[in-house]
Scaffold this motif. Structure first.
Motif, PDB file in Angstrom:
ATOM      1  N   PHE A 138      17.110 112.598  37.299  1.00  0.00           N
ATOM      2  CA  PHE A 138      17.354 113.445  36.217  1.00  0.00           C
ATOM      3  C   PHE A 138      16.640 115.060  36.356  1.00  0.00           C
ATOM      4  CE2 PHE A 138      15.787 115.462  32.437  1.00  0.00           C
ATOM      5  CZ  PHE A 138      16.745 115.828  31.475  1.00  0.00           C
ATOM      6  N   PHE A 139      15.458 114.713  36.947  1.00  0.00           N
ATOM      7  CA  PHE A 139      14.586 115.795  37.160  1.00  0.00           C
ATOM      8  C   PHE A 139      14.997 116.795  38.400  1.00  0.00           C
ATOM      9  CE2 PHE A 139      10.651 113.851  35.062  1.00  0.00           C
ATOM     10  CZ  PHE A 139      11.043 114.146  33.871  1.00  0.00           C
ATOM     11  N   ARG A 141      18.104 116.843  39.028  1.00  0.00           N
ATOM     12  CA  ARG A 141      19.305 117.594  38.772  1.00  0.00           C
ATOM     13  C   ARG A 141      19.105 118.677  37.954  1.00  0.00           C
ATOM     14  NH1 ARG A 141      20.993 112.469  38.008  1.00  0.00           N
ATOM     15  NH2 ARG A 141      20.792 112.436  35.866  1.00  0.00           N
ATOM     16  N   VAL A 142      18.240 118.888  37.019  1.00  0.00           N
ATOM     17  CA  VAL A 142      17.943 120.001  36.038  1.00  0.00           C
ATOM     18  C   VAL A 142      17.193 120.947  36.552  1.00  0.00           C
ATOM     19  CG1 VAL A 142      18.287 118.418  34.202  1.00  0.00           C
ATOM     20  CG2 VAL A 142      15.988 118.829  35.007  1.00  0.00           C
ATOM     21  N   ALA A 143      16.659 121.111  37.863  1.00  0.00           N
ATOM     22  CA  ALA A 143      15.807 122.215  38.534  1.00  0.00           C
ATOM     23  C   ALA A 143      16.786 123.329  38.198  1.00  0.00           C
ATOM     24  CB  ALA A 143      15.407 121.671  39.763  1.00  0.00           C
ATOM     25  N   PRO A 144      16.137 124.484  38.151  1.00  0.00           N
ATOM     26  CA  PRO A 144      16.974 125.652  37.843  1.00  0.00           C
ATOM     27  C   PRO A 144      17.369 125.980  39.352  1.00  0.00           C
ATOM     28  CG  PRO A 144      14.980 125.993  36.817  1.00  0.00           C
ATOM     29  CD  PRO A 144      14.824 124.530  37.351  1.00  0.00           C
ATOM     30  N   GLU A 145      18.527 126.829  39.430  1.00  0.00           N
ATOM     31  CA  GLU A 145      19.106 127.208  40.714  1.00  0.00           C
ATOM     32  C   GLU A 145      18.002 128.190  41.499  1.00  0.00           C
ATOM     33  OE1 GLU A 145      22.708 129.579  42.592  1.00  0.00           O
ATOM     34  OE2 GLU A 145      22.841 129.310  40.536  1.00  0.00           O
ATOM     35  N   ASP A 213      13.603 113.281  28.363  1.00  0.00           N
ATOM     36  CA  ASP A 213      15.012 113.079  28.271  1.00  0.00           C
ATOM     37  C   ASP A 213      15.155 111.773  27.375  1.00  0.00           C
ATOM     38  OD1 ASP A 213      15.609 110.811  30.722  1.00  0.00           O
ATOM     39  OD2 ASP A 213      13.698 111.863  30.914  1.00  0.00           O
TER      40      ASP A 213
END
Length: 253
Positions: A138-139, A141-145, A213
């Motif tokens: 999860f971490f 995947r949610v990292a900003p671009e 989350d």
């Protein structure tokens, strides 16, 4: 003066026995630590596997502090030594308090010690094989671009140890329920009536002890609720067993 010495002697003997058992615990932890220390790097590689498996190809873990590459594996080896030595630690505690227990209590403490140890280990195993892959995925995947995740090894160790403790403690819920009923602090019916509060409390605990989350909160809250029900069921058997064991000596007399 001799009377005073005789009165103080039992206390002194207890203190000497306590010191002896604490020394045995320290020696056991030290021996396990010395056995694990040569493999501390491999141990950390194994522990960090769930995170490294979800990191991007060009990302890696980092050491912010100069001494971290040396101290963090050593810290992990020491904590692992305590973790492995838990059964022996519990045995030494049991051996110290056993003389003050009744015979039927001594017979029932052993199953509680064994089950509490197994449940704690099961909680840690559940955290490593189920929670870690989901949480770290999860971490990642949610990292900003444009942001490359690179976790400090010290922060990572503290994080996973917190989760190990949280899930290990959560899996002790049945033991806590059994002890509450056995000591008379509450009743099975009262625990059944408090189910809605337990569900809410489990999700609050999941919110406080896990990452922010929903998935990891649910993964902690659901086992707590299920294990609470197991504790209610087992407390009935346990109290009935205690009642039977206490009545048998009286009947034989």
């Amino acid at each position: 003066m001799s009377d005073s010495v005789e009165q103080d002697k039992p206390i002194l003997e207890h203190l000497l026995e306590l010191r002896s058992r604490l020394l045995r615990i320290v020696i056991a932890i030290l021996l396990v630590f010395l056995a694990l220390y040569p493999f501390s790097d491999q141990l950390f590689a194994w522990l960090s596997g769930p995170l490294r498996a979800v990191l991007p190809e060009n990302a890696s873990m980092i050491a912010v502090k100069v001494a971290s590459p040396f101290l963090i594996p050593m810290k992990l080896a020491f904590i692992s030594a305590i973790f492995i030595a838990v059964p022996y630690i519990l045995y030494q505690i049991w051996a110290f308090v056993a003389p003050g227990l009744y015979r039927h209590e001594r017979r029932l403490v052993w199953p509680l010690l064994f089950s509490s140890t197994v449940l704690f280990y099961l909680g840690a195993v559940f955290a490593y094989f189920v929670v870690f892959p989901l949480v770290f995925g999860f971490f990642a995947r949610v990292a900003p671009e444009g942001v490359l995740p690179m976790t400090d090894i010290g922060e990572y160790l503290d994080f996973v140890l917190t989760l190990f403790f949280a899930f290990g403690a959560a899996f002790e819920v049945p033991i806590a329920v059994i002890l509450l009923v056995y000591t008379g602090a509450t009743t099975r019916q009262s625990l059944k009536d408090k189910r809605p509060y337990v569900v809410v409390g489990a999700f609050v605990i999941g919110m406080l002890l896990t990452p922010p989350d929903v998935l990891s909160q649910v993964l902690l809250a659901v086992p707590i609720c299920l294990l609470y029900e197991v504790g209610i069921l087992m407390s009935g058997w346990f109290t009935a067993k205690v009642r039977t064991d206490t009545e048998q000596p009286a009947a034989s007399e």
